[in-house]
Design an enzyme around this catalytic site. Structure first.
Site, PDB file in Angstrom:
ATOM      1  N   ASN A 107       0.822  -1.228   0.000  1.00 46.99           N
ATOM      2  CA  ASN A 107       0.000   0.000   0.000  1.00 46.99           C
ATOM      3  C   ASN A 107       0.851   1.271   0.000  1.00 46.99           C
ATOM      4  O   ASN A 107       0.586   2.203  -0.767  1.00 46.99           O
ATOM      5  CB  ASN A 107      -0.971  -0.010   1.188  1.00 46.99           C
ATOM      6  CG  ASN A 107      -1.988  -1.139   1.067  1.00 46.99           C
ATOM      7  OD1 ASN A 107      -2.090  -1.776   0.021  1.00 46.99           O
ATOM      8  ND2 ASN A 107      -2.720  -1.396   2.141  1.00 46.99           N
ATOM      9  N   HIS A 153     -17.959  36.154 -31.172  1.00 49.28           N
ATOM     10  CA  HIS A 153     -19.045  35.360 -31.785  1.00 49.28           C
ATOM     11  C   HIS A 153     -18.620  34.809 -33.148  1.00 49.28           C
ATOM     12  O   HIS A 153     -19.461  34.554 -33.998  1.00 49.28           O
ATOM     13  CB  HIS A 153     -20.337  36.165 -31.947  1.00 49.28           C
ATOM     14  CG  HIS A 153     -20.713  36.965 -30.740  1.00 49.28           C
ATOM     15  ND1 HIS A 153     -21.577  36.491 -29.770  1.00 49.28           N
ATOM     16  CD2 HIS A 153     -20.323  38.199 -30.313  1.00 49.28           C
ATOM     17  CE1 HIS A 153     -21.720  37.405 -28.812  1.00 49.28           C
ATOM     18  NE2 HIS A 153     -20.956  38.448 -29.113  1.00 49.28           N
ATOM     19  N   LYS A 280      -7.412  17.129 -51.452  1.00 49.21           N
ATOM     20  CA  LYS A 280      -7.564  17.364 -50.012  1.00 49.21           C
ATOM     21  C   LYS A 280      -6.239  17.353 -49.263  1.00 49.21           C
ATOM     22  O   LYS A 280      -5.347  16.560 -49.545  1.00 49.21           O
ATOM     23  CB  LYS A 280      -8.469  16.278 -49.385  1.00 49.21           C
ATOM     24  CG  LYS A 280      -9.922  16.370 -49.749  1.00 49.21           C
ATOM     25  CD  LYS A 280     -10.620  17.631 -49.241  1.00 49.21           C
ATOM     26  CE  LYS A 280     -10.857  17.616 -47.750  1.00 49.21           C
ATOM     27  NZ  LYS A 280     -11.841  16.628 -47.327  1.00 49.21           N
ATOM     28  N   ASN A 282      -5.820  17.415 -45.195  1.00 55.57           N
ATOM     29  CA  ASN A 282      -6.652  17.475 -43.989  1.00 55.57           C
ATOM     30  C   ASN A 282      -5.820  17.745 -42.737  1.00 55.57           C
ATOM     31  O   ASN A 282      -4.743  17.179 -42.569  1.00 55.57           O
ATOM     32  CB  ASN A 282      -7.407  16.155 -43.818  1.00 55.57           C
ATOM     33  CG  ASN A 282      -8.376  15.913 -44.962  1.00 55.57           C
ATOM     34  OD1 ASN A 282      -8.961  16.856 -45.488  1.00 55.57           O
ATOM     35  ND2 ASN A 282      -8.526  14.651 -45.343  1.00 55.57           N
ATOM     36  N   GLU A 287      -7.177  18.021 -35.579  1.00 57.80           N
ATOM     37  CA  GLU A 287      -8.459  17.414 -35.196  1.00 57.80           C
ATOM     38  C   GLU A 287      -8.266  16.392 -34.081  1.00 57.80           C
ATOM     39  O   GLU A 287      -9.088  16.275 -33.170  1.00 57.80           O
ATOM     40  CB  GLU A 287      -9.109  16.762 -36.415  1.00 57.80           C
ATOM     41  CG  GLU A 287      -9.566  17.780 -37.445  1.00 57.80           C
ATOM     42  CD  GLU A 287      -9.936  17.111 -38.765  1.00 57.80           C
ATOM     43  OE1 GLU A 287     -11.101  16.742 -38.914  1.00 57.80           O
ATOM     44  OE2 GLU A 287      -9.046  16.942 -39.617  1.00 57.80           O
ATOM     45  N   TYR A 314      -6.825   1.879   2.217  1.00 59.69           N
ATOM     46  CA  TYR A 314      -6.704   1.329   0.864  1.00 59.69           C
ATOM     47  C   TYR A 314      -7.860   0.399   0.519  1.00 59.69           C
ATOM     48  O   TYR A 314      -8.293  -0.404   1.337  1.00 59.69           O
ATOM     49  CB  TYR A 314      -5.383   0.557   0.740  1.00 59.69           C
ATOM     50  CG  TYR A 314      -5.199  -0.093  -0.619  1.00 59.69           C
ATOM     51  CD1 TYR A 314      -4.643   0.610  -1.681  1.00 59.69           C
ATOM     52  CD2 TYR A 314      -5.616  -1.408  -0.846  1.00 59.69           C
ATOM     53  CE1 TYR A 314      -4.495   0.021  -2.920  1.00 59.69           C
ATOM     54  CE2 TYR A 314      -5.465  -2.000  -2.093  1.00 59.69           C
ATOM     55  CZ  TYR A 314      -4.905  -1.276  -3.132  1.00 59.69           C
ATOM     56  OH  TYR A 314      -4.766  -1.861  -4.358  1.00 59.69           O
ATOM     57  N   GLN A 319      -6.490   0.249  -7.460  1.00 56.68           N
ATOM     58  CA  GLN A 319      -5.614  -0.299  -8.492  1.00 56.68           C
ATOM     59  C   GLN A 319      -5.994   0.262  -9.872  1.00 56.68           C
ATOM     60  O   GLN A 319      -5.165   0.318 -10.773  1.00 56.68           O
ATOM     61  CB  GLN A 319      -5.709  -1.825  -8.479  1.00 56.68           C
ATOM     62  CG  GLN A 319      -4.856  -2.516  -9.505  1.00 56.68           C
ATOM     63  CD  GLN A 319      -4.692  -3.999  -9.175  1.00 56.68           C
ATOM     64  OE1 GLN A 319      -3.926  -4.354  -8.310  1.00 56.68           O
ATOM     65  NE2 GLN A 319      -5.455  -4.834  -9.852  1.00 56.68           N
ATOM     66  N   LYS A 322      -4.322   3.709 -12.145  1.00 56.93           N
ATOM     67  CA  LYS A 322      -3.198   3.929 -13.063  1.00 56.93           C
ATOM     68  C   LYS A 322      -3.578   4.061 -14.533  1.00 56.93           C
ATOM     69  O   LYS A 322      -3.065   4.976 -15.210  1.00 56.93           O
ATOM     70  CB  LYS A 322      -2.153   2.841 -12.851  1.00 56.93           C
ATOM     71  CG  LYS A 322      -1.403   3.006 -11.533  1.00 56.93           C
ATOM     72  CD  LYS A 322      -0.654   1.756 -11.150  1.00 56.93           C
ATOM     73  CE  LYS A 322      -0.821   1.360  -9.700  1.00 56.93           C
ATOM     74  NZ  LYS A 322      -2.170   1.159  -9.178  1.00 56.93           N
TER      75      LYS A 322
HETATM   76  N1  ARG Z   1      -1.473  -3.622  -7.379  1.00 59.46           N
HETATM   77  C1  ARG Z   1      -1.968  -2.920  -6.224  1.00 59.46           C
HETATM   78  C2  ARG Z   1      -2.422  -1.516  -6.645  1.00 59.46           C
HETATM   79  O1  ARG Z   1      -2.043  -1.078  -7.677  1.00 59.46           O
HETATM   80  C3  ARG Z   1      -0.903  -2.776  -5.184  1.00 59.46           C
HETATM   81  C4  ARG Z   1      -1.435  -2.616  -3.802  1.00 59.46           C
HETATM   82  C5  ARG Z   1      -2.015  -3.893  -3.304  1.00 59.46           C
HETATM   83  N2  ARG Z   1      -2.442  -3.775  -1.965  1.00 59.46           N
HETATM   84  C6  ARG Z   1      -3.313  -4.609  -1.375  1.00 59.46           C
HETATM   85  N3  ARG Z   1      -3.662  -4.347  -0.164  1.00 59.46           N
HETATM   86  N4  ARG Z   1      -3.819  -5.620  -2.022  1.00 59.46           N
HETATM   87  O2  ARG Z   1      -3.183  -0.852  -5.983  1.00 59.46           O
END
Ligand code: ARG
Length: 464
Positions: A107, A153, A280, A282, A287, A314, A319, A322
């Site tokens: 964590n 405008h 053309k 483009n 865009e 947590y 997860q 990302k």
């Molecule tokens: N792969 C997990 C994440 O990206 C890592 C943390 C996992 N922690 C847990 N208590 N299972 O969040």
């Protein structure tokens, strides 16, 4: 890794839904760096022996070299980058590898790794924006005196200079960069050592890992530290604002590159052709920059929704933090690079711009202002008189300065020959020399300021 408590292993579905390695392998450099800082601290504190620290550090370097050469292996059974790396470390150095995770949890590990990644991403974005600003300032410098219609405008309003128009985007990106700087300062606290959620009973030195990882200070609350993703949201918010600005710029380039406008020719290298219509060209890059703004903002919404209902500390939902950040950063980096290329390589058709400014009664305000100044007429009345002049010119299909002095005098007897000077687009822009106005003198001053701020060499103009 947690087999001790379980009678049965995870199903295939559990393994698949649980695996973050397909995307969090992007964190491998940060993961190795943070692990090396952690184990060095454990050694210095006497929590892990010096021999084990040496073995672990050497092993982590070896794993990093393998990743660099062959990429990170994706093993769903090992879930994530943290377990994949620890597993490989164990294969390479054996039992000492088991001591790396002392006084640490995934964590605080993932919070630290991800923050390091976002901090790098933010620095890259800032550098990209600086390059884009340099391109804008260079072109604004060239075109401080080039006349174009200014719009409200999307109707011709008053003549402006192209340099002034480009410098408007410089200002937007200046604010964006200050947002990035704010976010960076706020996020730069080290979560490592918060452990699972409550801190640790081991005598760790949080300042040591903080310093090793170039953070300003350790976080002050372990529950917050492992469940905080504000840093990612701050970045996505700044990224969305940047993408929004890039999208506005892209929209202008799309409009300007169209035949009815004809204000710009975009570089061939950032345009595409049509498979059916040979004529053309483009503006696809523009865009797509405009389109990507929607996706970047979608990434921000995605993470906000992920976080909004989570109790402390947590939860595995996190997860999912990302992919939107990785996606937004990639889209933004491309958008910034494409925008820089289009601005640097654009051919501005200043003849077309000037022609459009001369056609659209853009100097009507100048006629009204002249009546106020020279005839001491209240602005509202001057506005009315000017409206009559525009109406007459429009009905005849000519420009304001195409009206004869007799025609103008018939509208209002206080008008005389001197008015023609006010009706030219050049005197119109030159007159707007108030601070931040469109006059070439003002634009050159702002360009000179910007060149200084960006560390660009002075051009010698803009000193007036
Ligand atoms: N792969 C997990 C994440 O990206 C890592 C943390 C996992 N922690 C847990 N208590 N299972 O969040």
């Amino acid at each position: 890794m947690w087999g001790g408590r379980f009678a049965e292993g995870p199903s295939a579905i559990m393994r698949e839904i649980n695996a973050s390695i397909p995307f969090d392998k992007a964190l491998w450099r940060q993961d190795i760096r943070a692990s090396k800082a952690h184990v060095a601290m454990l050694g210095a504190q006497g929590i892990v022996s010096a021999e084990d620290v040496t073995a672990i550090t050497g092993g982590l370097d070896a794993v990093a070299a393998e990743y660099e050469a062959n990429g990170v292996p994706e093993n769903w059974d090992l879930e994530d980058i943290h377990m994949v790396t620890e597993d490989r470390l164990t294969q390479l150095i054996g039992a000492p590898a088991g001591r790396l995770h002392t006084a640490r949890s995934r964590n605080d590990q993932v919070a630290t790794d991800f923050k390091l990644w976002v901090r790098d991403a933010l620095d890259q974005t800032d550098a990209g924006l600086a390059a884009l600003q340099r391109a804008l300032v260079t072109r604004a410098d060239e075109h401080a005196g080039s006349i174009m219609p200014g719009f409200t405008h999307l109707q011709t309003a008053q003549p402006v200079t192209l340099g002034h128009h480009l410098m408007a985007y410089y200002e937007m990106f200046r604010r964006d960069r200050s947002r990035l700087l704010d976010a960076r300062a706020r996020m730069n606290e080290c979560p490592l050592g918060s452990a699972a959620l409550a801190g640790t009973g081991f005598p760790i030195d949080r300042q040591a890992t903080c310093d090793a990882l170039d953070f300003d200070r350790p976080t002050d609350n372990s529950l917050d530290a492992v469940s905080d993703r504000d840093f990612a949201l701050d970045y996505l918010q700044a990224a969305s604002q940047i993408a929004l600005h890039l999208s506005r710029l892209a929209e202008e380039l799309v409009l300007w590159a169209s035949q009815p406008f004809g204000f710009v020719r975009l570089p061939d290298t950032l345009s595409t052709g049509s498979s059916i219509m040979p004529q053309k060209k483009n503006p696809d890059a523009a865009e797509l920059v405009r389109g990507h703004a929607g996706r970047v903002t979608g990434c921000l919404m995605s993470l906000m929704m992920t976080m909004k209902g989570l109790p402390l500390a947590y939860s595995k939902d996190m997860q999912d933090d990302k992919p939107p950040v990785f996606e937004a950063h990639g889209l933004l980096a491309l958008s910034i690079a494409a925008s820089e290329g289009m601005i640097a390589g654009a051919t501005f058709r200043t003849d077309r711009m000037r022609g459009a400014a001369e056609q659209g009664y853009a100097t009507a305000t100048d006629l009204a202002d002249w009546l106020v100044r020279e005839g001491d007429i209240p602005f509202r009345e001057a506005h009315h008189i000017t409206g009559a002049a525009v109406k007459l010119a429009e009905s005849r299909g000519i420009a304001l300065d195409g009206l004869t002095i007799d025609e103008l005098k018939a509208i209002d007897s206080r008008i005389d020959e001197r008015v023609y000077k006010a009706l030219s687009v050049d005197s119109s822009v030159a007159a707007r020399a108030s601070h931040g106005g469109t006059a070439p003198t003002q634009v050159r001053l702002r360009v000179a300021d910007a060149r200084r701020a960006l560390g660009m060499p002075e051009t010698g103009i803009g000193e007036d």
